[in-house]
Write a protein that holds these residues in place. Structure first.
Motif, PDB file in Angstrom:
ATOM      1  N   PRO A   1       9.170   1.320  13.394  1.00 54.44           N
ATOM      2  CA  PRO A   1       7.923   1.280  12.619  1.00 54.44           C
ATOM      3  C   PRO A   1       6.673   1.227  13.496  1.00 54.44           C
ATOM      4  O   PRO A   1       5.885   0.289  13.434  1.00 54.44           O
ATOM      5  CB  PRO A   1       8.098   0.007  11.786  1.00 54.44           C
ATOM      6  CG  PRO A   1       8.949  -0.868  12.633  1.00 54.44           C
ATOM      7  CD  PRO A   1       9.872   0.047  13.392  1.00 54.44           C
ATOM      8  N   THR A   2       6.477   2.252  14.314  1.00 57.29           N
ATOM      9  CA  THR A   2       5.392   2.260  15.291  1.00 57.29           C
ATOM     10  C   THR A   2       4.008   2.334  14.657  1.00 57.29           C
ATOM     11  O   THR A   2       3.015   2.018  15.306  1.00 57.29           O
ATOM     12  CB  THR A   2       5.550   3.441  16.257  1.00 57.29           C
ATOM     13  OG1 THR A   2       5.621   4.649  15.480  1.00 57.29           O
ATOM     14  CG2 THR A   2       6.806   3.298  17.104  1.00 57.29           C
ATOM     15  N   MET A   3       3.911   2.763  13.400  1.00 55.78           N
ATOM     16  CA  MET A   3       2.602   2.862  12.743  1.00 55.78           C
ATOM     17  C   MET A   3       2.383   1.743  11.737  1.00 55.78           C
ATOM     18  O   MET A   3       1.457   1.796  10.937  1.00 55.78           O
ATOM     19  CB  MET A   3       2.459   4.215  12.060  1.00 55.78           C
ATOM     20  CG  MET A   3       2.451   5.358  13.030  1.00 55.78           C
ATOM     21  SD  MET A   3       2.406   6.937  12.189  1.00 55.78           S
ATOM     22  CE  MET A   3       0.694   6.979  11.715  1.00 55.78           C
ATOM     23  N   LYS A   4       3.286   0.750  11.758  1.00 59.69           N
ATOM     24  CA  LYS A   4       3.155  -0.286  10.739  1.00 59.69           C
ATOM     25  C   LYS A   4       1.873  -1.037  10.914  1.00 59.69           C
ATOM     26  O   LYS A   4       1.398  -1.167  12.040  1.00 59.69           O
ATOM     27  CB  LYS A   4       4.340  -1.223  10.753  1.00 59.69           C
ATOM     28  CG  LYS A   4       4.354  -2.226  11.912  1.00 59.69           C
ATOM     29  CD  LYS A   4       5.446  -3.213  11.695  1.00 59.69           C
ATOM     30  CE  LYS A   4       5.594  -4.117  12.884  1.00 59.69           C
ATOM     31  NZ  LYS A   4       6.686  -4.995  12.751  1.00 59.69           N
ATOM     32  N   GLU A   5       1.289  -1.472   9.901  1.00 59.93           N
ATOM     33  CA  GLU A   5       1.495  -1.123   8.515  1.00 59.93           C
ATOM     34  C   GLU A   5       0.673   0.125   8.209  1.00 59.93           C
ATOM     35  O   GLU A   5      -0.416   0.269   8.719  1.00 59.93           O
ATOM     36  CB  GLU A   5       0.996  -2.249   7.603  1.00 59.93           C
ATOM     37  CG  GLU A   5       1.658  -3.596   7.814  1.00 59.93           C
ATOM     38  CD  GLU A   5       0.863  -4.710   7.145  1.00 59.93           C
ATOM     39  OE1 GLU A   5       0.553  -4.629   5.939  1.00 59.93           O
ATOM     40  OE2 GLU A   5       0.538  -5.661   7.861  1.00 59.93           O
ATOM     41  N   TRP A   6       1.171   0.995   7.346  1.00 56.79           N
ATOM     42  CA  TRP A   6       0.418   2.147   6.886  1.00 56.79           C
ATOM     43  C   TRP A   6      -0.218   1.748   5.566  1.00 56.79           C
ATOM     44  O   TRP A   6       0.469   1.356   4.631  1.00 56.79           O
ATOM     45  CB  TRP A   6       1.338   3.361   6.703  1.00 56.79           C
ATOM     46  CG  TRP A   6       0.574   4.577   6.281  1.00 56.79           C
ATOM     47  CD1 TRP A   6       0.355   4.999   5.006  1.00 56.79           C
ATOM     48  CD2 TRP A   6      -0.099   5.509   7.136  1.00 56.79           C
ATOM     49  NE1 TRP A   6      -0.407   6.144   5.014  1.00 56.79           N
ATOM     50  CE2 TRP A   6      -0.706   6.468   6.305  1.00 56.79           C
ATOM     51  CE3 TRP A   6      -0.252   5.616   8.514  1.00 56.79           C
ATOM     52  CZ2 TRP A   6      -1.444   7.540   6.811  1.00 56.79           C
ATOM     53  CZ3 TRP A   6      -0.989   6.678   9.017  1.00 56.79           C
ATOM     54  CH2 TRP A   6      -1.566   7.624   8.178  1.00 56.79           C
TER      55      TRP A   6
ATOM     56  N   GLY B   1     -16.636   6.603   3.759  1.00 53.46           N
ATOM     57  CA  GLY B   1     -16.874   7.495   4.882  1.00 53.46           C
ATOM     58  C   GLY B   1     -16.111   8.789   4.746  1.00 53.46           C
ATOM     59  O   GLY B   1     -15.936   9.504   5.708  1.00 53.46           O
ATOM     60  N   GLY B   2     -15.604   9.048   3.556  1.00 56.56           N
ATOM     61  CA  GLY B   2     -14.848  10.282   3.340  1.00 56.56           C
ATOM     62  C   GLY B   2     -13.403  10.135   3.784  1.00 56.56           C
ATOM     63  O   GLY B   2     -12.933   9.057   4.131  1.00 56.56           O
TER      64      GLY B   2
ATOM     65  N   SER C   1      -8.477   7.827   6.474  1.00 59.59           N
ATOM     66  CA  SER C   1      -7.307   8.108   7.317  1.00 59.59           C
ATOM     67  C   SER C   1      -7.269   7.180   8.520  1.00 59.59           C
ATOM     68  O   SER C   1      -6.216   6.684   8.897  1.00 59.59           O
ATOM     69  CB  SER C   1      -7.315   9.552   7.803  1.00 59.59           C
ATOM     70  OG  SER C   1      -7.062  10.411   6.730  1.00 59.59           O
ATOM     71  N   ALA C   2      -8.424   6.938   9.124  1.00 59.47           N
ATOM     72  CA  ALA C   2      -8.479   6.054  10.292  1.00 59.47           C
ATOM     73  C   ALA C   2      -8.098   4.627   9.907  1.00 59.47           C
ATOM     74  O   ALA C   2      -7.478   3.918  10.692  1.00 59.47           O
ATOM     75  CB  ALA C   2      -9.873   6.083  10.905  1.00 59.47           C
ATOM     76  N   MET C   3      -8.449   4.196   8.704  1.00 61.81           N
ATOM     77  CA  MET C   3      -8.110   2.839   8.250  1.00 61.81           C
ATOM     78  C   MET C   3      -6.625   2.698   7.930  1.00 61.81           C
ATOM     79  O   MET C   3      -6.093   1.609   7.978  1.00 61.81           O
ATOM     80  CB  MET C   3      -8.907   2.465   6.996  1.00 61.81           C
ATOM     81  CG  MET C   3     -10.318   2.025   7.280  1.00 61.81           C
ATOM     82  SD  MET C   3     -11.089   1.378   5.775  1.00 61.81           S
ATOM     83  CE  MET C   3     -10.337  -0.246   5.657  1.00 61.81           C
ATOM     84  N   ARG C   4      -5.984   3.782   7.538  1.00 62.42           N
ATOM     85  CA  ARG C   4      -4.597   3.704   7.064  1.00 62.42           C
ATOM     86  C   ARG C   4      -3.601   3.354   8.174  1.00 62.42           C
ATOM     87  O   ARG C   4      -2.723   2.543   7.983  1.00 62.42           O
ATOM     88  CB  ARG C   4      -4.199   5.024   6.407  1.00 62.42           C
ATOM     89  CG  ARG C   4      -4.893   5.269   5.071  1.00 62.42           C
ATOM     90  CD  ARG C   4      -4.348   6.531   4.417  1.00 62.42           C
ATOM     91  NE  ARG C   4      -5.142   7.000   3.311  1.00 62.42           N
ATOM     92  CZ  ARG C   4      -5.037   6.573   2.050  1.00 62.42           C
ATOM     93  NH1 ARG C   4      -4.166   5.646   1.732  1.00 62.42           N
ATOM     94  NH2 ARG C   4      -5.797   7.092   1.097  1.00 62.42           N
ATOM     95  N   ALA C   5      -3.715   4.009   9.322  1.00 64.90           N
ATOM     96  CA  ALA C   5      -2.734   3.823  10.396  1.00 64.90           C
ATOM     97  C   ALA C   5      -2.901   2.462  11.063  1.00 64.90           C
ATOM     98  O   ALA C   5      -4.017   2.035  11.348  1.00 64.90           O
ATOM     99  CB  ALA C   5      -2.877   4.935  11.428  1.00 64.90           C
TER     100      ALA C   5
END
Length: 180
Positions: free
Chosen positions: A78-83, A135-136, A141-145
Motif C-alpha cells: 500500500p505505497t499510496m495509502k491512504e488514497w 483548485g480544480g 488529485s494532489a490531495m488524494r494520494a
C-alpha cells in the motif's frame, strides 16, 4: 460467553487509519438499497455514486466526513495509502454530506488488485473548518494520494472520530459488471 471484538479492530481500520476510539454517534450508510455493515463486500459498480449517509446530532453541531482506501494501490504494497476518495467538512448534525462543504469530490472504488478496504470516518468538529478553496481537478488529485486521516484530523483539531465504518471491494470481472 464469547467476547465482542470490534470489527474496526479486526479489519485493521483502528491502527491503519485511526487510533482507538469509542463510537459515540450512530450513522447510517447505504449504497442504493444495501445498508453498509463493517467488513461487508460492496461491488465497485454499486458504489459508483456517493452513498446516502444520515448523520445524527443537533443542527448546531458540525461534522467532517473522510473516505479513504488504506490499501492503495494493492493490499500487499500500500505505497499510496491512504488514497482519499471523499472529503466533506461543516456537515450540520441531523443531515447528510450534501449539506456540508465538499472539499474533495466523491470518487467510487476502483481497486486495481486484491481486496481493498474503503473507510468512512466521521469527526465532530469543535469549530467551523475553513475549507480550502476549490483548485480544480489538479488540486483534488494532489490531495488524494498519500492522504492521512490522522494528520488531517490533527491539523484541523478534530480529535478522535465519533463513528467509522468500512467495506471491502475488489475489481469486478468485465463480464459481471452491473448494467446501468
Amino acid at each position: 460467553m464469547a467476547a465482542h471484538v470490534d470489527p474496526l479492530v479486526v479489519g485493521r481500520v483502528i491502527g491503519d487509519v485511526v487510533d482507538m476510539f469509542v463510537p459515540t454517534m450512530p450513522v447510517t450508510v447505504r449504497f442504493g438499497t444495501k445498508d453498509l455493515t463493517n467488513g461487508c463486500e460492496i461491488k465497485p459498480s454499486i458504489a459508483d455514486a456517493a452513498p446516502s449517509i444520515q448523520i445524527t446530532g443537533r443542527a448546531g453541531d458540525l461534522f467532517t466526513l473522510v473516505m479513504t482506501d488504506p490499501d492503495a494501490p494493492s493490499p500487499s504494497e500500500p505505497t499510496m495509502k491512504e488514497w482519499l476518495h471523499w472529503l466533506v467538512v461543516n456537515i450540520p448534525g441531523g443531515s447528510d454530506p450534501s449539506q456540508g462543504e465538499e472539499v474533495v469530490p466523491y470518487m467510487g472504488p476502483k481497486p486495481p488488485l486484491g481486496i481493498h478496504r474503503y473507510v468512512l470516518v466521521l469527526f465532530q468538529q469543535k469549530a467551523r473548518v475553513l475549507a480550502p478553496a476549490p483548485g480544480g481537478d489538479t488540486a483534488a488529485s494532489a490531495m488524494r494520494a498519500r492522504f492521512s486521516t490522522r494528520a488531517f484530523a490533527e491539523r484541523h483539531d478534530l480529535g478522535l472520530p465519533v463513528a467509522a465504518m468500512y467495506f471491502n471491494a475488489q475489481k469486478e470481472p468485465a463480464n459481471r459488471r452491473r448494467r446501468h
